[in-house]
Design an enzyme around this catalytic site. Structure first.
Site, mmCIF file in Angstrom:
data_model
loop_
_atom_site.group_PDB
_atom_site.id
_atom_site.type_symbol
_atom_site.label_atom_id
_atom_site.label_comp_id
_atom_site.label_asym_id
_atom_site.label_seq_id
_atom_site.Cartn_x
_atom_site.Cartn_y
_atom_site.Cartn_z
ATOM 1 N N ASP A 155 16.265 -21.281 -2.306
ATOM 2 C CA ASP A 155 16.357 -21.361 -3.771
ATOM 3 C C ASP A 155 15.003 -21.064 -4.402
ATOM 4 O O ASP A 155 14.907 -20.871 -5.616
ATOM 5 C CB ASP A 155 16.806 -22.765 -4.207
ATOM 6 C CG ASP A 155 18.281 -22.801 -4.631
ATOM 7 O OD1 ASP A 155 18.821 -21.737 -4.988
ATOM 8 O OD2 ASP A 155 18.870 -23.899 -4.617
ATOM 9 N N GLN A 172 22.106 -28.536 -3.692
ATOM 10 C CA GLN A 172 22.714 -28.206 -4.977
ATOM 11 C C GLN A 172 22.318 -29.258 -6.033
ATOM 12 O O GLN A 172 22.447 -30.460 -5.791
ATOM 13 C CB GLN A 172 24.252 -28.154 -4.820
ATOM 14 C CG GLN A 172 24.999 -27.767 -6.078
ATOM 15 C CD GLN A 172 24.733 -26.321 -6.525
ATOM 16 O OE1 GLN A 172 24.659 -25.408 -5.712
ATOM 17 N NE2 GLN A 172 24.588 -26.131 -7.813
ATOM 18 N N LYS A 182 29.129 -19.887 -3.616
ATOM 19 C CA LYS A 182 28.095 -19.564 -2.625
ATOM 20 C C LYS A 182 28.706 -19.439 -1.232
ATOM 21 O O LYS A 182 28.360 -18.537 -0.469
ATOM 22 C CB LYS A 182 26.983 -20.634 -2.664
ATOM 23 C CG LYS A 182 26.176 -20.558 -3.958
ATOM 24 C CD LYS A 182 25.262 -21.744 -4.201
ATOM 25 C CE LYS A 182 24.648 -21.635 -5.602
ATOM 26 N NZ LYS A 182 23.813 -22.777 -5.988
#
Ligand code: NAP
Length: 295
Positions: A125, A102, A58
């Site tokens: 997300d 995460q 990422k």
């Protein structure tokens, strides 16, 4: 096909590269108008090897498209309340357009409680209830990254979903559940959702025009479980021991690729299918969040 293959590979890596080029051009345009580049923050708790690899990917993608990024690492021992304090700080940090936490998190921290502390307009997300619910609204907000990556891959290969029978195997909050809703809402498909209590899974998967799998069980879907001409989207990513690899493992999907590919019309590879599309989707959401904040 010239190389003797009867199927087309859905090359997520190639499509993600195209999307990154498009995003990089938009970032350049923003900067030429005197606006700042989008800023993505990533929270990583602990030192899980797979999570670190995903985060590295990422960060690299942010650099490629010209985003600013901040990586915030915390020890596994951080308390839930302390992590929430950091999230609140990021929520209020005007320079940060979007951020992700995460997963997985250590067991003493509730994913649900943490997710719901993320400001919805920075939730790139697409995990919060607010963004999840917007899938079925007329005005979808920041859509869940992996499902949106799947939908974008289907669009870019002109695979029509309208009226087709999509069978979703796996119904998790981050993959199967939102993807099945998106296929029905935006894709106007007829959707069957299968999960671990589904009886006779193969009787459902054999009906699929488009089969999507997000379970985490390598090789779960075998050739006898699909019909000829099926489109196959394999979201599963598992590490399986492999002595031939320096790392000691290889990456496998939920679909037995060698058996299923010859019966399919289109199929994603693992790796190189939905993984890169998820990252591309995260970048698209970050750009959208930044544009909506109108710096
Ligand atoms: P998860 O939360 O464990 O969910 C797995 C889902 O599969 C659950 O809905 C579960 O059913 C269902 N299931 C379990 N065994 C089954 C069986 N035998 N037959 C049918 N359904 C079954 O996992 P996840 O987070 O969704 O991840 C799934 C896989 O996708 C993992 O390999 C993960 O690494 C991968 N993934 C990849 C990406 C990417 O970017 N490519 C992103 C996210 C996830 P119940 O609901 O009944 O428990």
């Amino acid at each position: 096909m010239a190389d003797g293959k009867t199927y087309t590979l859905l090359d997520g890596r190639k499509v993600a590269t195209e999307i990154k080029k498009e995003i990089a051009a938009k970032v350049k345009a923003l900067k030429s108008q005197g606006k700042k580049e989008p800023h993505l923050a990533i929270i990583l708790v602990g030192d899980d090897g797979a999570s670190s690899t995903y985060v590295d990917g990422k960060v690299k993608a942010c650099t490629e498209v010209g985003f600013h990024f901040s990586l915030m690492r915390f020890a596994t021992t951080i308390s839930e309340s302390r992590l929430i304090k950091h999230i609140e700080q990021i929520n209020n940090d005007d320079d940060i357009d979007g951020f992700i936490v995460q997963l997985p998190l250590p067991e003493h921290i509730s994913v649900v409680r943490i997710t719901e502390k993320i400001r919805a307009d920075k939730d790139v997300d697409g995990f919060t209830n607010h963004n999840f619910g917007s899938i079925v609204s007329k005005n979808p907000l920041l859509l869940p990254a992996t499902p949106n990556g799947v939908m974008e891959l289907l669009r870019r290969y002109n695979i029509d979903t309208v009226g087709r029978h999509c069978v979703m195997v796996g119904a998790s909050r981050i993959a199967g559940a939102p993807l099945s809703m998106m296929l029905a809402e935006q894709g106007q498909a007829t959707v069957t959702i299968c999960h671990k209590y589904t009886k006779d899974l193969a009787s459902h998967t054999r009906m699929a025009d488009i089969l999507l799998v997000a379970v985490g069980k390598p090789g779960l879907i075998t050739a006898d479980m699909v019909k000829d001409g099926v489109v196959v989207i394999d979201i599963g990513i598992s590490r399986v021991p492999d002595k031939a690899k320096d790392s000691g493992f290889s990456i496998r999907g939920d679909v037995d690729f060698n058996g299923v590919a010859p019966k399919s019309s289109f199929i994603t590879p693992v790796p190189g299918g939905i993984g890169p599309m998820t990252i591309a989707s995260l970048l698209m959401n970050t750009l959208k969040a930044a544009e909506q904040r109108k710096h």
